[in-house]
Design a protein around this motif. Structure first.
Motif, mmCIF file in Angstrom:
data_model
loop_
_atom_site.group_PDB
_atom_site.id
_atom_site.type_symbol
_atom_site.label_atom_id
_atom_site.label_comp_id
_atom_site.label_asym_id
_atom_site.label_seq_id
_atom_site.Cartn_x
_atom_site.Cartn_y
_atom_site.Cartn_z
ATOM 1 N N LEU A 119 -5.992 11.242 3.331
ATOM 2 C CA LEU A 119 -6.903 9.892 3.921
ATOM 3 C C LEU A 119 -7.575 10.136 4.714
ATOM 4 O O LEU A 119 -8.798 10.486 4.202
ATOM 5 C CB LEU A 119 -5.564 10.544 5.346
ATOM 6 C CG LEU A 119 -3.825 10.973 5.088
ATOM 7 C CD1 LEU A 119 -3.270 11.129 5.903
ATOM 8 C CD2 LEU A 119 -3.183 9.906 3.851
ATOM 9 N N ALA A 120 -7.151 8.750 5.425
ATOM 10 C CA ALA A 120 -8.543 7.939 6.317
ATOM 11 C C ALA A 120 -9.905 8.996 6.648
ATOM 12 O O ALA A 120 -10.617 9.208 6.740
ATOM 13 C CB ALA A 120 -9.039 6.995 6.839
ATOM 14 N N HIS A 174 -3.565 4.191 -0.814
ATOM 15 C CA HIS A 174 -4.146 3.066 0.115
ATOM 16 C C HIS A 174 -3.962 2.481 1.054
ATOM 17 O O HIS A 174 -2.620 3.166 1.585
ATOM 18 C CB HIS A 174 -4.169 2.013 -0.959
ATOM 19 C CG HIS A 174 -2.683 1.621 -1.278
ATOM 20 N ND1 HIS A 174 -2.049 2.349 -2.343
ATOM 21 C CD2 HIS A 174 -2.276 0.741 -0.249
ATOM 22 C CE1 HIS A 174 -0.836 1.333 -2.077
ATOM 23 N NE2 HIS A 174 -1.080 -0.224 -1.225
ATOM 24 N N LYS A 175 -4.561 1.398 1.584
ATOM 25 C CA LYS A 175 -4.323 0.925 2.635
ATOM 26 C C LYS A 175 -3.692 -0.768 2.291
ATOM 27 O O LYS A 175 -4.070 -1.221 1.702
ATOM 28 C CB LYS A 175 -5.389 0.629 3.813
ATOM 29 C CG LYS A 175 -5.562 1.447 4.381
ATOM 30 C CD LYS A 175 -4.432 2.362 5.223
ATOM 31 C CE LYS A 175 -5.832 3.408 6.577
ATOM 32 N NZ LYS A 175 -4.688 3.952 7.580
ATOM 33 N N VAL A 194 0.061 3.326 2.640
ATOM 34 C CA VAL A 194 0.837 3.648 1.257
ATOM 35 C C VAL A 194 0.223 4.971 0.446
ATOM 36 O O VAL A 194 -0.424 5.297 0.220
ATOM 37 C CB VAL A 194 0.966 2.598 0.897
ATOM 38 C CG1 VAL A 194 1.937 2.705 -0.193
ATOM 39 C CG2 VAL A 194 1.108 1.794 1.805
ATOM 40 N N LEU A 195 1.886 5.913 0.902
ATOM 41 C CA LEU A 195 1.873 6.660 -0.486
ATOM 42 C C LEU A 195 2.686 6.224 -1.942
ATOM 43 O O LEU A 195 3.631 6.052 -2.029
ATOM 44 C CB LEU A 195 2.133 8.206 -0.175
ATOM 45 C CG LEU A 195 2.093 8.719 1.106
ATOM 46 C CD1 LEU A 195 2.021 10.080 1.740
ATOM 47 C CD2 LEU A 195 0.418 9.342 0.679
ATOM 48 N N SER A 196 1.765 6.488 -2.850
ATOM 49 C CA SER A 196 2.343 6.575 -4.116
ATOM 50 C C SER A 196 2.435 7.927 -4.947
ATOM 51 O O SER A 196 1.958 8.603 -5.145
ATOM 52 C CB SER A 196 1.738 5.078 -5.121
ATOM 53 O OG SER A 196 1.334 3.642 -4.508
ATOM 54 N N LEU A 197 3.518 7.703 -5.954
ATOM 55 C CA LEU A 197 3.790 8.750 -6.833
ATOM 56 C C LEU A 197 4.708 8.093 -7.871
ATOM 57 O O LEU A 197 4.781 7.381 -7.992
ATOM 58 C CB LEU A 197 4.565 9.507 -5.971
ATOM 59 C CG LEU A 197 4.896 10.231 -4.529
ATOM 60 C CD1 LEU A 197 4.735 9.709 -3.203
ATOM 61 C CD2 LEU A 197 6.177 11.642 -4.791
ATOM 62 N N VAL A 219 -4.947 6.950 -9.618
ATOM 63 C CA VAL A 219 -5.302 6.595 -8.458
ATOM 64 C C VAL A 219 -4.605 4.672 -8.088
ATOM 65 O O VAL A 219 -4.470 4.644 -9.062
ATOM 66 C CB VAL A 219 -6.713 6.745 -8.658
ATOM 67 C CG1 VAL A 219 -7.474 5.473 -7.152
ATOM 68 C CG2 VAL A 219 -7.342 7.970 -8.889
ATOM 69 N N MET A 220 -4.830 4.536 -7.019
ATOM 70 C CA MET A 220 -4.426 3.835 -6.576
ATOM 71 C C MET A 220 -5.721 2.784 -6.007
ATOM 72 O O MET A 220 -6.570 3.109 -5.922
ATOM 73 C CB MET A 220 -3.338 3.102 -5.181
ATOM 74 C CG MET A 220 -1.953 4.162 -5.791
ATOM 75 S SD MET A 220 -0.888 3.805 -6.529
ATOM 76 C CE MET A 220 -0.849 1.218 -6.785
ATOM 77 N N GLY A 221 -5.929 0.774 -6.880
ATOM 78 C CA GLY A 221 -7.309 0.395 -6.162
ATOM 79 C C GLY A 221 -6.588 0.701 -4.494
ATOM 80 O O GLY A 221 -6.045 0.534 -4.030
ATOM 81 N N VAL A 222 -7.957 0.088 -4.064
ATOM 82 C CA VAL A 222 -7.798 0.221 -2.683
ATOM 83 C C VAL A 222 -7.391 -0.508 -1.547
ATOM 84 O O VAL A 222 -6.649 -0.489 -0.955
ATOM 85 C CB VAL A 222 -9.434 -0.230 -2.127
ATOM 86 C CG1 VAL A 222 -10.115 -1.639 -2.035
ATOM 87 C CG2 VAL A 222 -9.696 -0.077 -0.396
ATOM 88 N N ASP A 223 -6.552 -1.460 -2.585
ATOM 89 C CA ASP A 223 -5.504 -2.773 -1.925
ATOM 90 C C ASP A 223 -3.914 -2.923 -2.135
ATOM 91 O O ASP A 223 -3.158 -3.413 -1.757
ATOM 92 C CB ASP A 223 -5.988 -3.882 -1.854
ATOM 93 C CG ASP A 223 -5.948 -5.097 -3.372
ATOM 94 O OD1 ASP A 223 -6.189 -4.124 -4.359
ATOM 95 O OD2 ASP A 223 -6.242 -5.566 -3.798
#
Length: 367
Positions: A266-267, A325-326, A333-336, A92-96
Motif C-alpha cells: 500500500l502507499a 492501484h489508486k 483498489v485491490l485487484s486479484l 501488476v496494475m497501471g497506476v490508474d
C-alpha cells in the motif's frame, strides 16, 4: 504453486472444492479430461478476450457489497480462443488501474487495457501475449525455467520501466526491462539468501512487492509459498531499496495452513498478503491479510490482521495474483486474478476488484 493443483486427478479435487456448498456435480467426462499445457507464444500474439461480468461476489447474497474490510467493485470471468491464454500467477496494475501486466507459470506475459463501466471492470481489450526470455533473448525453454509465479513493478511504468519476476523450480528473482509495453530479456538477478535453498521446487518464491512508503520505502519483499520448517511462521525476506544489500529474514505467522500466493504494498508501506487453502473436505479458500508498515522489518515476526477470508460460496477460484492501484476518487483498489492451470473444464480465470476500506492501523506484531 503446489503439485496438488497440477495433475488431472487433483484437478478433480480442486473442482470438488470449488463446488463445495453449491450442490453441483462433477461430470465424469470432464473429470477424465487431460490437460495440455501449450508452450509460451512466440513471437508476440494479439488475442481477443471474452469477459463475463460478475455483478456480485457472494453467490447466495447478490445484494451484499461489503466483505470484511473490502467493498466489491466488480469482477470478470475471462476466456480466450488463444491456446496460450491462462495460468496467470502474478499481476501488476497501471497506476490508474486502466492497464495490467500479468505473468503465467508457463513462461509468458500478458498486457491489456481494462475497460470500466463506472467503477466496475467490464472488459479487457488490446491484449497482447509474449514469451518471457532468457539472458540471450530466447524464450524460456522448459517448465523448470518458465515457472513464473509473481511480479512487481520496480521502477517506471508498465510502458517503460523495470519489473521483478519471481520463479519457482529454478528459484530466482530477475530484473526485466519493459520497453513500449513489452518485457525484454533479464538484465540481472537478486541474490537469494542461503535459507532459500530449502524451498521445495513447487513451493518457491510466490510473492513479490516493492514497499511504496514507510521507513523502508523502496525495499523489496519476497515470500516463499510455504517455508515454515516447523516454526509456525512463513518465511519472507527483505532487501534494501532496489535490491541492495543482503536479504534479511522476515516472518508471517502460519495460520490454519494457508499458503502464500502473492503480496502487494500500500502507499504507506503496509503489505497486503494473498493466501490460498485447499483440502478435499473443505474446498478452496482465499484470505487477504494486512501487515502494518511498522511490522515489515528485518527479523520481524507478525500475524497481521485479516481483511477478508472466504470459501467457494464466493466467486473465487485458484487466486494467485494481487495488485494495488489508486482509483480516480483516491480510493485504494485491490485487484486479484486466478490461475486456471489451462484447465478450462474445471477452473476459471477470475479477475476481481475491491475497494479497501481504510481503518485506523493496529499493531499486529507477535512477540
Amino acid at each position: 504453486m503446489t503439485d496438488r493443483f497440477r495433475s488431472p486427478l487433483d484437478r478433480r479435487a480442486l473442482l470438488a472444492g470449488l463446488l463445495v456448498g453449491t450442490g453441483a456435480a462433477i461430470s465424469p467426462a470432464l473429470a477424465r479430461a487431460e490437460e495440455k499445457i501449450p508452450p509460451p507464444p512466440s513471437p508476440l500474439e494479439s488475442v481477443e478476450i471474452t469477459a463475463r461480468q460478475l455483478t456480485h461476489f457472494e453467490r447466495g447474497k447478490p445484494e451484499a457489497r461489503r466483505f470484511g474490510q473490502l467493498e466489491f467493485r466488480g469482477g470478470l470471468v475471462l476466456s480466450s480462443p488463444s491456446e496460450h491464454f491462462g495460468g496467470w500467477s502474478g499481476l501488476v496494475m497501471g497506476v490508474d488501474g486502466k492497464s495490467l501486466l500479468a505473468v503465467s507459470d508457463v513462461g509468458s506475459w500478458m498486457t491489456a487495457e481494462v475497460v470500466y463501466e463506472g467503477r466496475r471492470p467490464a472488459a479487457l481489450k488490446n491484449a497482447q501475449l509474449g514469451p518471457l526470455l532468457d539472458r540471450n533473448g530466447r524464450p524460456l525453454k522448459n517448465k523448470r525455467e518458465q515457472d513464473a509465479e509473481c511480479l512487481t513493478l520496480l521502477d517506471g511504468t508498465l510502458q517503460n520501466g523495470t519489473v521483478l519476476i519471481g520463479f519457482e523450480r529454478l528459484h530466482r528473482i530477475g530484473r526485466f526491462p519493459v520497453r513500449r509495453g513489452e518485457i525484454g530479456a533479464p538484465v540481472g538477478y537478486l541474490k537469494l539468501p542461503a535459507d532459500a535453498l530449502a524451498m521445495r521446487d513447487n513451493q518457491g518464491i510466490e510473492a513479490l512487492a516493492v514497499l511504496q512508503g514507510g521507513p523502508r520505502k523502496g525495499a523489496i519483499v519476497a515470500f516463499a509459498e510455504r517455508l515454515t520448517r516447523g516454526s509456525g511462521y512463513h518465511t519472507g525476506w527483505i532487501w534494501g531499496a532496489g535490491g541492495s544489500g543482503e536479504a534479511q529474514k522476515f516472518q508471517l505467522e502460519d495460520i490454519d495452513g494457508f499458503n502464500i500466493t502473492d503480496a502487494a504494498s500500500l502507499a504507506d508501506g503496509s503489505l497486503v498478503v494473498l493466501e490460498r487453502y485447499f483440502r478435499w473436505t473443505e474446498g478452496v479458500k482465499v484470505r487477504l491479510r494486512l501487515i502494518p508498515a511498522s511490522d515489515v522489518a528485518p527479523g520481524g515476526r507478525t500475524a497481521g490482521r485479516t481483511l477478508f477470508q472466504g470459501d467457494s460460496s464466493y466467486e473465487i477460484d485458484n487466486m494467485e495474483g494481487l495488485a494495488v492501484h489508486k482509483a480516480g476518487a483516491g480510493e485504494t483498489v485491490l485487484s486479484l486474478i486466478s490461475d486456471d492451470n489451462f484447465n478450462a473444464f474445471l477452473q476459471r480465470t477470475v479477475f476481481l476488484q475491491f475497494t479497501l476500506i481504510e481503518e485506523a492501523p493496529k499493531n499486529a506484531t507477535r512477540q
